[in-house]
Design a protein around this motif. Structure first.
Motif, PDB file in Angstrom:
ATOM      1  N   ASP A  59      36.817  43.010  31.566  1.00 56.57           N
ATOM      2  CA  ASP A  59      36.780  41.620  32.065  1.00 56.57           C
ATOM      3  C   ASP A  59      35.455  41.274  32.746  1.00 56.57           C
ATOM      4  O   ASP A  59      35.235  40.128  33.139  1.00 56.57           O
ATOM      5  CB  ASP A  59      37.983  41.317  32.987  1.00 56.57           C
ATOM      6  N   HIS A  60      34.542  42.257  32.855  1.00 57.66           N
ATOM      7  CA  HIS A  60      33.223  42.009  33.434  1.00 57.66           C
ATOM      8  C   HIS A  60      32.087  42.221  32.429  1.00 57.66           C
ATOM      9  O   HIS A  60      30.921  41.994  32.749  1.00 57.66           O
ATOM     10  CB  HIS A  60      33.003  42.895  34.666  1.00 57.66           C
TER      11      HIS A  60
ATOM     12  N   HIS B 133      38.102  35.622  40.556  1.00 58.29           N
ATOM     13  CA  HIS B 133      38.821  36.756  39.954  1.00 58.29           C
ATOM     14  C   HIS B 133      40.327  36.524  40.086  1.00 58.29           C
ATOM     15  O   HIS B 133      41.059  37.317  40.652  1.00 58.29           O
ATOM     16  CB  HIS B 133      38.374  38.068  40.636  1.00 58.29           C
TER      17      HIS B 133
ATOM     18  N   HIS C  35      30.352  46.384  37.220  1.00 57.00           N
ATOM     19  CA  HIS C  35      31.005  47.614  36.758  1.00 57.00           C
ATOM     20  C   HIS C  35      31.423  47.442  35.307  1.00 57.00           C
ATOM     21  O   HIS C  35      31.301  46.342  34.748  1.00 57.00           O
ATOM     22  CB  HIS C  35      32.190  47.994  37.664  1.00 57.00           C
TER      23      HIS C  35
ATOM     24  N   ALA D  53      40.849  36.995  35.637  1.00 53.94           N
ATOM     25  CA  ALA D  53      40.930  38.444  35.431  1.00 53.94           C
ATOM     26  C   ALA D  53      42.391  38.878  35.409  1.00 53.94           C
ATOM     27  O   ALA D  53      43.176  38.350  36.178  1.00 53.94           O
ATOM     28  CB  ALA D  53      40.221  39.178  36.553  1.00 53.94           C
TER      29      ALA D  53
ATOM     30  N   HIS E  84      41.585  46.442  44.821  1.00 60.77           N
ATOM     31  CA  HIS E  84      41.309  45.002  44.814  1.00 60.77           C
ATOM     32  C   HIS E  84      41.650  44.398  46.173  1.00 60.77           C
ATOM     33  O   HIS E  84      42.199  45.070  47.034  1.00 60.77           O
ATOM     34  CB  HIS E  84      42.164  44.292  43.748  1.00 60.77           C
TER      35      HIS E  84
HETATM   36 ZN   LIG Z   1      37.903  42.629  37.223  1.00 56.41          ZN
END
Ligand SMILES: [Zn+2]
Ligand SMILES: [Zn+2]
Length: 258
Positions: A63-64, A224, A59, A10, A202
């Motif tokens: 990147d997800h 991640h 979410h 990520a 994060h």
């Molecule tokens: Zn992410």
């Protein structure tokens, strides 16, 4: 229960790698959590995409979810050519940011969209309020977490207990939610030096370790990863927080809970 990593980078992947994606197999169901950039390619290297029962998105950051578009085309094709007899895939997503959520829910034969915010609330151990979805005899819990957009940690309660943090800052409820998890898959987006920069959004590897230690998680796997970082250093800082050995998520690797 088996958990296979489709992508662990990520917000962009290393060469040949993929962003967030995890296949969870339990009770004869293949369920995918997140489908970031490159993870569709990982999926089709490992198993038949037609067998996916549900996709759960923690979410709506690219990147997800970027490869959901590839997956949509693949499923539409498979329904049209008769190779997927079971029909649409259940797609479980947050209802915001509204524009992105609505675009995903727009008319397609590939998905049956379920908004997390419309699932019933339930109190699970240790006194944590979560949204609950039942698929077959497996229960999926969604805990609202702390990120720049609405986001969830996911708990899978089946033949074992698996918790994935999604993207989040450290928070007390997550430690309670991940209590005694057989596997706690936790984001570790940064090194110690990033703590200030990541605040409220994060976790560093050390914070992931500390949280897993509080949770008394049985196994911590960090994920991640920023592609430019030294993974051994992330592992070391996570282990100092956890006080036990920590694994680095590896694409194509399967973790078993018996
Ligand atoms: Zn992410
Ligand atoms: Zn994110």
């Amino acid at each position: 229960m088996r958990i296979t990593v489709l992508g662990c980078w990520a917000p962009y992947p290393r060469a040949g790698g993929a962003c967030s994606g995890y296949l969870v197999q339990d009770g004869n169901a293949n369920v995918v959590i997140d489908l970031g950039n490159g993870s569709f390619s990982s999926m089709v290297q490992l198993f038949d995409f037609r067998t996916v029962r549900a996709v759960l998105l923690t979410h709506l950051h690219p990147d997800h979810m970027a490869d959901l578009e590839c997956f949509r085309h693949a499923i539409e094709g498979a329904i049209a050519d008769g190779s997927r007899a079971q029909g649409p895939v259940t797609l479980v997503i947050p209802n915001s940011p509204k524009e992105t959520a609505e675009a995903l829910a727009k008319k397609t034969k590939a998905f049956r969209v379920v908004y997390i915010e419309e699932l019933p609330w339930e109190t699970v151990p240790l006194d944590v309020e979560v949204r609950v979805l039942e698929l077959g005899n497996i229960r999926y819990y969604f805990l609202p977490v702390r990120h720049s957009i609405p986001a969830y940690a996911v708990g899978v309660d089946g033949s074992g207990y698996f918790v994935f943090s999604g993207d989040t800052a450290p928070m007390e409820e997550l430690a309670l939610f991940a209590h005694r998890a057989d596997i706690f898959m936790c984001e570790a987006s940064g090194l110690d030096k990033d703590e200030e920069k990541m605040k409220g959004n994060h976790m560093t590897a050390r914070q992931a370790g500390i949280l897993a230690e509080k949770a008394k998680a049985k196994q911590l796997i960090i994920t991640h990863f920023w592609p430019e970082y030294n993974q051994e250093l992330l592992k070391q800082q996570a282990e100092e927080g956890y006080g036990q050995p920590v694994e680095l998520a590896q694409e194509g690797h399967t973790y078993f809970i018996y």
